[in-house]
Scaffold this motif. Structure first.
Motif, PDB file in Angstrom:
ATOM      1  N   LYS A   1      -6.031 -46.011  20.608  1.00  0.00           N
ATOM      2  CA  LYS A   1      -5.523 -46.262  21.957  1.00  0.00           C
ATOM      3  C   LYS A   1      -6.655 -46.469  22.966  1.00  0.00           C
ATOM      4  O   LYS A   1      -6.532 -47.270  23.898  1.00  0.00           O
ATOM      5  N   ALA A   2      -7.744 -45.730  22.801  1.00  0.00           N
ATOM      6  CA  ALA A   2      -8.850 -45.805  23.759  1.00  0.00           C
ATOM      7  C   ALA A   2      -9.520 -47.167  23.750  1.00  0.00           C
ATOM      8  O   ALA A   2     -10.042 -47.610  24.781  1.00  0.00           O
TER       9      ALA A   2
ATOM     10  N   ILE B   1      -3.766 -52.985  31.446  1.00  0.00           N
ATOM     11  CA  ILE B   1      -4.100 -51.897  32.369  1.00  0.00           C
ATOM     12  C   ILE B   1      -5.598 -51.619  32.350  1.00  0.00           C
ATOM     13  O   ILE B   1      -6.233 -51.466  33.395  1.00  0.00           O
ATOM     14  N   THR B   2      -6.171 -51.565  31.152  1.00  0.00           N
ATOM     15  CA  THR B   2      -7.607 -51.330  31.044  1.00  0.00           C
ATOM     16  C   THR B   2      -8.395 -52.464  31.683  1.00  0.00           C
ATOM     17  O   THR B   2      -9.385 -52.227  32.394  1.00  0.00           O
ATOM     18  N   ASP B   3      -7.962 -53.702  31.441  1.00  0.00           N
ATOM     19  CA  ASP B   3      -8.633 -54.850  32.052  1.00  0.00           C
ATOM     20  C   ASP B   3      -8.597 -54.758  33.580  1.00  0.00           C
ATOM     21  O   ASP B   3      -9.582 -55.062  34.256  1.00  0.00           O
TER      22      ASP B   3
ATOM     23  N   ILE C   1      -4.272 -53.826  43.234  1.00  0.00           N
ATOM     24  CA  ILE C   1      -4.267 -55.265  42.967  1.00  0.00           C
ATOM     25  C   ILE C   1      -3.977 -56.044  44.251  1.00  0.00           C
ATOM     26  O   ILE C   1      -4.619 -57.065  44.536  1.00  0.00           O
ATOM     27  N   CYS C   2      -3.020 -55.566  45.024  1.00  0.00           N
ATOM     28  CA  CYS C   2      -2.690 -56.234  46.291  1.00  0.00           C
ATOM     29  C   CYS C   2      -3.890 -56.237  47.237  1.00  0.00           C
ATOM     30  O   CYS C   2      -4.212 -57.254  47.861  1.00  0.00           O
ATOM     31  N   VAL C   3      -4.542 -55.080  47.335  1.00  0.00           N
ATOM     32  CA  VAL C   3      -5.723 -54.987  48.202  1.00  0.00           C
ATOM     33  C   VAL C   3      -6.814 -55.931  47.712  1.00  0.00           C
ATOM     34  O   VAL C   3      -7.445 -56.647  48.496  1.00  0.00           O
ATOM     35  N   ILE C   4      -7.023 -55.944  46.392  1.00  0.00           N
ATOM     36  CA  ILE C   4      -8.057 -56.802  45.811  1.00  0.00           C
ATOM     37  C   ILE C   4      -7.783 -58.273  46.104  1.00  0.00           C
ATOM     38  O   ILE C   4      -8.673 -59.025  46.485  1.00  0.00           O
TER      39      ILE C   4
ATOM     40  N   LYS D   1      -9.498 -42.672  42.713  1.00  0.00           N
ATOM     41  CA  LYS D   1      -9.684 -41.681  41.640  1.00  0.00           C
ATOM     42  C   LYS D   1      -9.149 -42.194  40.302  1.00  0.00           C
ATOM     43  O   LYS D   1      -8.535 -41.464  39.529  1.00  0.00           O
ATOM     44  N   LEU D   2      -9.404 -43.480  40.043  1.00  0.00           N
ATOM     45  CA  LEU D   2      -8.972 -44.059  38.769  1.00  0.00           C
ATOM     46  C   LEU D   2      -9.870 -43.565  37.640  1.00  0.00           C
ATOM     47  O   LEU D   2     -11.061 -43.319  37.834  1.00  0.00           O
ATOM     48  N   LYS D   3      -9.295 -43.451  36.463  1.00  0.00           N
ATOM     49  CA  LYS D   3     -10.042 -43.041  35.282  1.00  0.00           C
ATOM     50  C   LYS D   3      -9.808 -44.044  34.164  1.00  0.00           C
ATOM     51  O   LYS D   3      -8.669 -44.446  33.907  1.00  0.00           O
TER      52      LYS D   3
END
Length: 492
Positions: free
Chosen positions: A201-202, A208-210, A8-11, A227-229
């Motif tokens: 949940k999925a 977090i998903t957003d 988020i910081c990088v973005i 390597k985010l999933k």
């Protein structure tokens, strides 16, 4: 979590830099441009579909409206011919959904998310036979058993009547699970699905998903580097479960008409091959498990929402409900309560009611595509460059008074068989449209109509007025907290 916070910081830093370079991207191309829509989504409390609708409604004379999603140029379409080009006639220029996932995100490697055109095409070709009439007939029998168990669960469980969306979600998860793996003979009730918690949940909206989707949209390179999933937390359970089912079926191939049966056929045939070239893909257990996961993504939340909004509108329209009860009662009496594959087609008015519910509340509020090669839109001759995100705002289109007069009115007669020819082409797309139209749309129709038919045979609804308040979702229209009173019908 720390990886996401660092991202988020990088973005934010890079976004501040690139925002300046893209702030006039569409203005330079003589296209009306509005502020960053993803920022509006994160700052507000509305669904992304509502934000698109606001833009759509605010520019009635435009063919399209430009914006950015973080740093990515985004174009919201308003013309149906351009939508047809994006979704069908110029499909190969817009074959990607613009969702970039990591190669090690095993459950995201499915026909819903895959961006690689060749890989998507090959897998889709192999999945299509699952929805032939013969297989759908077999799955209808499974769905029928689930629908009966569903109604008994609602009758016996007061808590389920007080949380109707939870009850509907339990039903849709059970039907998908049973259609994928077959009904588990070791349980007393098909509603006892082992996939319920995972499915919930999925697909439940979360910050977090957003954020993960935002990172994927903003910088696919960063998303892969970190390597985010998207569905990583469900891999161990779901892939493990599917491997066990596949192994068991190899020793006892008792059902060839469900998804696992199709998987067995695919694996026996060897590498998956594209019919038009030499492309090959190995049908591993993991790859096939990802396709099974796709059915949960496509068939649980959307089915439950469609049923939920249908019931909310029926409670608000007693005259429609009364007419529907009459049809359902007649069909059940004629067939001794057996809603089979052929009987579904007799539920004409129920089909009209569900179609109208999906018009007002489309399961997917907007369709997103990414331009994968430079092209030109046919109406307006606008050049669309590779990398641009194009949005088809389904929710806004379905509520456009020029396409659907008096759009706020719940009027099933719009979808009467004699009115079918008047529906605007590419103006009604509850299951998407074009080459990436939902594979399971016929299955979804059977699932939803069966569940509602059995439920409304036993229950009616207390009249009420419904005012929607959609949840903050970047994917679908949801209002899971709204309720209605299910009243057991007498003498049924």
């Amino acid at each position: 979590m720390w990886i996401i916070l660092l991202s988020i910081c990088v973005i934010l830093v890079v976004w501040l830099i690139f925002t300046q370079s893209n702030k006039d991207y569409w203005k330079k191309r003589n296209v009306v441009q509005v502020n960053d829509l993803l920022v509006s989504f994160f700052r507000g409390d509305r669904s992304i579909a509502e934000i698109y609708k606001e833009v759509y409604d605010s520019h009635p004379k435009e063919l399209y409206v430009g914006s950015v999603m973080m740093t990515k140029p985004t174009l919201i379409l308003r013309d149906l011919q351009n939508m047809q080009a994006v979704l069908h006639t110029d499909f190969e220029s817009f074959s990607s959904r613009g969702i970039d996932c990591n190669e090690n995100d095993l459950l995201a490697d499915n026909v819903l998310f895959i961006s690689d055109y060749q890989r998507w095409k090959t897998i889709r070709q192999k999945m299509t036979p699952l929805f032939t009439s013969s297989k759908l007939k077999s799955m209808t029998n499974v769905i029928k058993e689930c629908a009966r168990d569903f109604v008994e669960m609602v009758k016996q469980n007061k808590e389920m009547r007080e949380k109707p969306f939870t009850a509907l979600y339990t039903y849709t998860t059970a039907t998908v699970g049973a259609s994928v793996c077959g009904i588990d003979t070791q349980v007393n009730n098909s509603m006892q699905s082992p996939f319920l918690e995972m499915s919930w949940k999925a697909l439940e909206p979360s910050t977090i998903t957003d954020i993960k989707f935002a990172i994927s949209t903003f910088s696919p390179t960063l998303f892969k580097l970190l390597k985010l999933k998207i569905f990583g937390e469900h891999e161990e359970f779901f892939i493990g479960a599917m491997k066990k089912v596949l192994a068991a079926r190899r020793n006892d191939p008792h059902n060839i008409n469900d998804f696992i049966g199709l998987c067995m056929e695919i694996q026996k045939a060897g590498p998956m091959k594209d019919k038009s070239n030499d492309y090959e893909l190995e049908p591993t257990d993991e790859l096939l498990a990802a396709q099974a996961f796709f059915f949960f993504l496509a068939g649980t939340d959307t089915g439950a929402n469609t049923m939920h909004f249908t019931l909310l509108e029926l409670a608000s329209n007693p005259d429609v409900l009364q007419k529907l009860h009459k049809e359902i009662d007649q069909v059940f009496e004629e067939t001794n309560g057996e809603v089979t594959y052929d009987v579904i087609d007799k539920l004409v008015y129920l089909d009209m009611v569900v179609n109208e519910a999906m018009r007002k509340y489309p399961p997917i509020g907007a369709l997103q595509r990414e331009c994968v090669r430079d092209t030109v839109l046919p109406v307006g001759n606008l050049k669309v460059e590779k990398g641009v995100t194009v949005v088809v705002p389904a929710y806004a289109i379905h509520r456009d008074e020029n396409l659907f007069p008096n759009p706020e009115k719940f009027d099933p007669e719009r979808f009467a068989p004699e009115n079918a020819t008047y529906l605007p082409k590419y103006g009604y797309m509850p299951f998407g449209e074009g080459r990436r139209i939902c594979l399971g749309s016929r299955y979804a129709r059977i699932q939803v109509l069966s569940g509602l038919a059995y439920l409304l045979r036993s229950f009616t609804l207390k009249p009420q007025n419904y005012t929607p308040r959609f949840e903050k979702s970047n994917f679908s229209l949801r209002d899971t907290n709204s309720k209605y009173d299910l009243i057991l019908r007498e003498n049924i």
